[in-house]
Design a protein around this motif. Structure first.
Motif, PDB file in Angstrom:
ATOM      1  N   LEU A 220       0.874  -1.207   0.008  1.00 15.98           N
ATOM      2  CA  LEU A 220      -0.034   0.047  -0.017  1.00 15.98           C
ATOM      3  C   LEU A 220       0.878   1.286   0.258  1.00 15.98           C
ATOM      4  CD1 LEU A 220      -2.922   1.409   0.280  1.00 15.98           C
ATOM      5  CD2 LEU A 220      -2.475   1.176   2.849  1.00 15.98           C
ATOM      6  N   LEU A 221       1.583   1.200   0.846  1.00 12.78           N
ATOM      7  CA  LEU A 221       2.721   2.429   0.935  1.00 12.78           C
ATOM      8  C   LEU A 221       3.509   2.743  -0.470  1.00 12.78           C
ATOM      9  CD1 LEU A 221       4.233   1.768   4.418  1.00 12.78           C
ATOM     10  CD2 LEU A 221       2.552   3.628   3.736  1.00 12.78           C
ATOM     11  N   ALA A 222       3.603   1.739  -0.852  1.00 15.51           N
ATOM     12  CA  ALA A 222       4.574   1.439  -2.264  1.00 15.51           C
ATOM     13  C   ALA A 222       3.713   2.253  -3.578  1.00 15.51           C
ATOM     14  CB  ALA A 222       5.019   0.137  -2.733  1.00 15.51           C
ATOM     15  N   ALA A 223       2.424   1.793  -3.351  1.00 21.65           N
ATOM     16  CA  ALA A 223       1.507   2.498  -4.352  1.00 21.65           C
ATOM     17  C   ALA A 223       1.065   4.107  -3.934  1.00 21.65           C
ATOM     18  CB  ALA A 223       0.238   1.702  -4.421  1.00 21.65           C
ATOM     19  N   HIS A 224       0.870   4.367  -2.782  1.00 22.23           N
ATOM     20  CA  HIS A 224       0.583   5.529  -2.333  1.00 22.23           C
ATOM     21  C   HIS A 224       1.725   6.197  -1.142  1.00 22.23           C
ATOM     22  CE1 HIS A 224      -3.317   4.685  -4.048  1.00 22.23           C
ATOM     23  NE2 HIS A 224      -3.319   3.540  -3.474  1.00 22.23           N
TER      24      HIS A 224
ATOM     25  N   LYS B 197     -13.740  -5.133  21.673  1.00 19.63           N
ATOM     26  CA  LYS B 197     -14.327  -3.954  21.835  1.00 19.63           C
ATOM     27  C   LYS B 197     -14.706  -3.310  20.527  1.00 19.63           C
ATOM     28  CE  LYS B 197     -10.708  -3.131  25.303  1.00 19.63           C
ATOM     29  NZ  LYS B 197      -9.490  -2.129  25.560  1.00 19.63           N
ATOM     30  N   PRO B 198     -15.423  -1.990  20.509  1.00 17.85           N
ATOM     31  CA  PRO B 198     -15.938  -1.492  19.381  1.00 17.85           C
ATOM     32  C   PRO B 198     -14.778  -1.182  18.449  1.00 17.85           C
ATOM     33  CG  PRO B 198     -16.639  -0.558  21.537  1.00 17.85           C
ATOM     34  CD  PRO B 198     -15.599  -1.423  22.001  1.00 17.85           C
ATOM     35  N   PRO B 199     -15.189  -1.336  17.343  1.00 17.26           N
ATOM     36  CA  PRO B 199     -14.096  -1.260  16.231  1.00 17.26           C
ATOM     37  C   PRO B 199     -13.580   0.246  15.937  1.00 17.26           C
ATOM     38  CG  PRO B 199     -16.029  -1.826  15.167  1.00 17.26           C
ATOM     39  CD  PRO B 199     -16.262  -1.640  16.597  1.00 17.26           C
ATOM     40  N   LYS B 200     -13.180   1.019  16.694  1.00 14.27           N
ATOM     41  CA  LYS B 200     -12.810   2.426  16.469  1.00 14.27           C
ATOM     42  C   LYS B 200     -11.515   2.457  15.411  1.00 14.27           C
ATOM     43  CE  LYS B 200     -11.501   6.647  18.856  1.00 14.27           C
ATOM     44  NZ  LYS B 200     -11.012   7.209  19.899  1.00 14.27           N
ATOM     45  N   ASN B 201     -10.759   1.776  15.732  1.00 14.47           N
ATOM     46  CA  ASN B 201      -9.354   1.813  14.647  1.00 14.47           C
ATOM     47  C   ASN B 201      -9.593   1.218  13.594  1.00 14.47           C
ATOM     48  OD1 ASN B 201      -6.915   2.974  16.624  1.00 14.47           O
ATOM     49  ND2 ASN B 201      -8.187   1.407  17.875  1.00 14.47           N
ATOM     50  N   TYR B 202     -10.460   0.106  13.699  1.00  8.21           N
ATOM     51  CA  TYR B 202     -10.975  -0.613  12.426  1.00  8.21           C
ATOM     52  C   TYR B 202     -11.551   0.203  11.434  1.00  8.21           C
ATOM     53  CZ  TYR B 202     -12.735  -4.471   9.745  1.00  8.21           C
ATOM     54  OH  TYR B 202     -13.113  -5.343   8.776  1.00  8.21           O
ATOM     55  N   ARG B 203     -12.519   1.104  11.820  1.00  5.63           N
ATOM     56  CA  ARG B 203     -13.256   2.220  10.878  1.00  5.63           C
ATOM     57  C   ARG B 203     -12.254   3.276  10.711  1.00  5.63           C
ATOM     58  NH1 ARG B 203     -17.726   1.400  14.646  1.00  5.63           N
ATOM     59  NH2 ARG B 203     -17.021   2.996  16.052  1.00  5.63           N
ATOM     60  N   GLU B 204     -11.570   3.484  11.289  1.00  7.90           N
ATOM     61  CA  GLU B 204     -10.706   4.719  10.880  1.00  7.90           C
ATOM     62  C   GLU B 204      -9.328   4.334   9.855  1.00  7.90           C
ATOM     63  OE1 GLU B 204      -7.309   7.912  12.983  1.00  7.90           O
ATOM     64  OE2 GLU B 204      -8.600   6.595  14.197  1.00  7.90           O
ATOM     65  N   ILE B 205      -9.139   2.980   9.827  1.00  8.24           N
ATOM     66  CA  ILE B 205      -8.434   2.663   8.809  1.00  8.24           C
ATOM     67  C   ILE B 205      -9.102   2.613   7.420  1.00  8.24           C
ATOM     68  CG2 ILE B 205      -7.373   0.522   7.702  1.00  8.24           C
ATOM     69  CD1 ILE B 205      -6.569  -0.407  10.623  1.00  8.24           C
ATOM     70  N   TYR B 206     -10.463   2.483   7.468  1.00 12.56           N
ATOM     71  CA  TYR B 206     -11.273   2.465   6.275  1.00 12.56           C
ATOM     72  C   TYR B 206     -11.164   3.779   5.823  1.00 12.56           C
ATOM     73  CZ  TYR B 206     -15.238   1.505   3.161  1.00 12.56           C
ATOM     74  OH  TYR B 206     -16.052   1.354   2.129  1.00 12.56           O
ATOM     75  N   GLN B 207     -11.333   4.873   6.526  1.00 16.29           N
ATOM     76  CA  GLN B 207     -11.642   6.329   6.070  1.00 16.29           C
ATOM     77  C   GLN B 207     -10.324   6.681   5.428  1.00 16.29           C
ATOM     78  OE1 GLN B 207     -14.109   7.913   6.090  1.00 16.29           O
ATOM     79  NE2 GLN B 207     -15.476   6.141   7.250  1.00 16.29           N
ATOM     80  N   ILE B 208      -8.996   6.168   5.983  1.00 15.04           N
ATOM     81  CA  ILE B 208      -7.813   6.585   5.329  1.00 15.04           C
ATOM     82  C   ILE B 208      -7.818   5.715   4.006  1.00 15.04           C
ATOM     83  CG2 ILE B 208      -5.407   6.126   5.652  1.00 15.04           C
ATOM     84  CD1 ILE B 208      -5.480   6.409   8.524  1.00 15.04           C
ATOM     85  N   LEU B 209      -8.209   4.619   3.960  1.00 14.94           N
ATOM     86  CA  LEU B 209      -8.112   4.131   2.659  1.00 14.94           C
ATOM     87  C   LEU B 209      -8.948   4.863   1.732  1.00 14.94           C
ATOM     88  CD1 LEU B 209      -8.140   0.207   3.621  1.00 14.94           C
ATOM     89  CD2 LEU B 209      -6.208   1.614   2.676  1.00 14.94           C
ATOM     90  N   ARG B 210      -9.969   5.332   2.003  1.00 13.92           N
ATOM     91  CA  ARG B 210     -10.860   5.816   1.080  1.00 13.92           C
ATOM     92  C   ARG B 210     -10.186   7.276   0.645  1.00 13.92           C
ATOM     93  NH1 ARG B 210     -17.141   6.932   3.010  1.00 13.92           N
ATOM     94  NH2 ARG B 210     -17.026   7.472   0.920  1.00 13.92           N
ATOM     95  N   GLU B 211      -9.528   8.015   1.575  1.00 16.31           N
ATOM     96  CA  GLU B 211      -8.817   9.219   1.249  1.00 16.31           C
ATOM     97  C   GLU B 211      -7.872   8.699   0.303  1.00 16.31           C
ATOM     98  OE1 GLU B 211      -7.487  10.934   4.686  1.00 16.31           O
ATOM     99  OE2 GLU B 211      -9.492  11.473   5.490  1.00 16.31           O
ATOM    100  N   LEU B 212      -7.041   7.767   0.457  1.00 16.20           N
ATOM    101  CA  LEU B 212      -5.882   7.241  -0.679  1.00 16.20           C
ATOM    102  C   LEU B 212      -6.453   6.809  -1.789  1.00 16.20           C
ATOM    103  CD1 LEU B 212      -3.455   5.303   2.239  1.00 16.20           C
ATOM    104  CD2 LEU B 212      -3.243   7.488   1.108  1.00 16.20           C
ATOM    105  N   MET B 213      -7.378   6.190  -1.822  1.00 11.56           N
ATOM    106  CA  MET B 213      -8.310   5.506  -3.170  1.00 11.56           C
ATOM    107  C   MET B 213      -9.487   6.192  -3.319  1.00 11.56           C
ATOM    108  SD  MET B 213      -6.624   1.576  -2.689  1.00 11.56           S
ATOM    109  CE  MET B 213      -7.014   1.507  -0.910  1.00 11.56           C
ATOM    110  N   PRO B 214      -9.507   7.321  -3.693  1.00 10.76           N
ATOM    111  CA  PRO B 214     -10.921   7.713  -4.018  1.00 10.76           C
ATOM    112  C   PRO B 214     -11.765   7.310  -5.008  1.00 10.76           C
ATOM    113  CG  PRO B 214      -9.226   9.374  -4.851  1.00 10.76           C
ATOM    114  CD  PRO B 214      -8.449   8.289  -4.075  1.00 10.76           C
ATOM    115  N   GLU B 215     -12.910   7.343  -5.105  1.00 13.84           N
ATOM    116  CA  GLU B 215     -13.820   6.619  -5.956  1.00 13.84           C
ATOM    117  C   GLU B 215     -13.770   7.148  -7.398  1.00 13.84           C
ATOM    118  OE1 GLU B 215     -18.584   5.174  -6.717  1.00 13.84           O
ATOM    119  OE2 GLU B 215     -17.703   6.163  -4.860  1.00 13.84           O
ATOM    120  N   PRO B 216     -13.452   6.457  -8.542  1.00 12.51           N
ATOM    121  CA  PRO B 216     -13.428   7.036  -9.792  1.00 12.51           C
ATOM    122  C   PRO B 216     -14.528   7.563 -10.416  1.00 12.51           C
ATOM    123  CG  PRO B 216     -13.334   4.480 -10.053  1.00 12.51           C
ATOM    124  CD  PRO B 216     -13.042   4.959  -8.573  1.00 12.51           C
ATOM    125  N   ASP B 217     -14.612   8.777 -11.146  1.00  4.53           N
ATOM    126  CA  ASP B 217     -15.694   9.153 -11.576  1.00  4.53           C
ATOM    127  C   ASP B 217     -16.337   8.446 -12.814  1.00  4.53           C
ATOM    128  OD1 ASP B 217     -15.557  11.345  -9.887  1.00  4.53           O
ATOM    129  OD2 ASP B 217     -14.231  12.759 -11.373  1.00  4.53           O
TER     130      ASP B 217
END
Length: 237
Positions: free
Chosen positions: A190-194, A217-237
């Motif tokens: 992932l770091l090599a691509a971004h 426990k509640p997946p707080k960090n689990y959800r935050e990883i997902y948000q970072i991935l959305r910023e690194l790999m935005p949805e194509p138009d």
């Protein structure tokens, strides 16, 4: 019958009507007493029957030619649609109207439809009774008969295509998150691509997400990883 009458009977009949003009007409008569155009003159003594032309406008023949003539394709009237076809079209319009009731307010506002149909769709959202909902769907289908369905179908198809593309993208992000938690090499990839990604922060989130899962426990960090991935790999138009 005497001999004199027999001899006269064998002689050709000459009719003289008098005058030069009449003599000229008489010369035109043939042996049967017919003129070239089929007419016969009466000298007052001999009754000559004029041949009758065949009538073409008698009740038995009038119009027969028109019925026997082939009808041009351009003159053929289009047959009305069958009851089965009409019923099928009505069902399709009703189903399309039902699909419109499932749209959000923003999507519904983008459709060019009559205000009466828009109001009927809004009213559908306020009805709770199943029977009343069914009657309202029938009413919406009736209103759909006055609407051109082609632009509506095209718009819905475009939204469906975008929705499918969006779903595929979300699944791709989820697979990346699972790989980061299961395989250390995934973060290197992932770091090599971004390269703009914060490697230290990602490592901390992955470590904490594993601990959350183990502790239930509640997946707080689990959800935050997902948000970072959305910023690194935005949805194509």
């Amino acid at each position: 019958m005497n001999q004199h009458n027999k001899q006269d009977k064998n002689k050709p009949l000459h009719i003289h009507l008098g005058g030069d003009e009449d003599e000229h007409d008489a010369e035109l008569l043939d042996e049967d007493g017919l003129q070239g155009d089929g007419e016969i003159y009466d000298d007052g003594e001999v009754e000559v029957i004029r041949p009758q032309a065949r009538k073409t406008d008698s009740p038995s023949t009038r119009g027969r030619g028109l019925r026997n003539q082939p009808v041009e394709a351009d003159d053929e009237e289009e047959l009305p649609p069958s009851k089965t076809k009409i019923k099928k079209q009505m069902h399709e319009l009703r189903d399309l109207g039902k699909e419109l009731t499932e749209l959000g307010k923003d999507q519904l506002a983008q459709l060019d439809i009559p205000e009466s149909l828009r109001d009927a769709i809004r009213e559908m959202h306020r009805i709770n009774s199943f029977g009343a909902q069914r009657r309202q769907i029938q009413y919406i289908g009736k209103l759909m008969r006055d609407v051109d369905p082609a632009p509506i179908i095209a718009k819905l198809d475009a939204w469906k295509g975008k929705s499918q593309q969006h779903t595929v993208h979300l699944h791709r992000l989820e697979r990346w998150r699972d790989r980061l938690l299961e395989n250390d090499d995934a973060l290197t990839e992932l770091l090599a691509a971004h390269p703009q990604a914060d490697a230290q922060h990602l490592r901390a989130l992955i470590r904490n997400a594993k601990k959350e899962k183990e502790a239930g426990k509640p997946p707080k960090n689990y959800r935050e990883i997902y948000q970072i991935l959305r910023e690194l790999m935005p949805e194509p138009d």
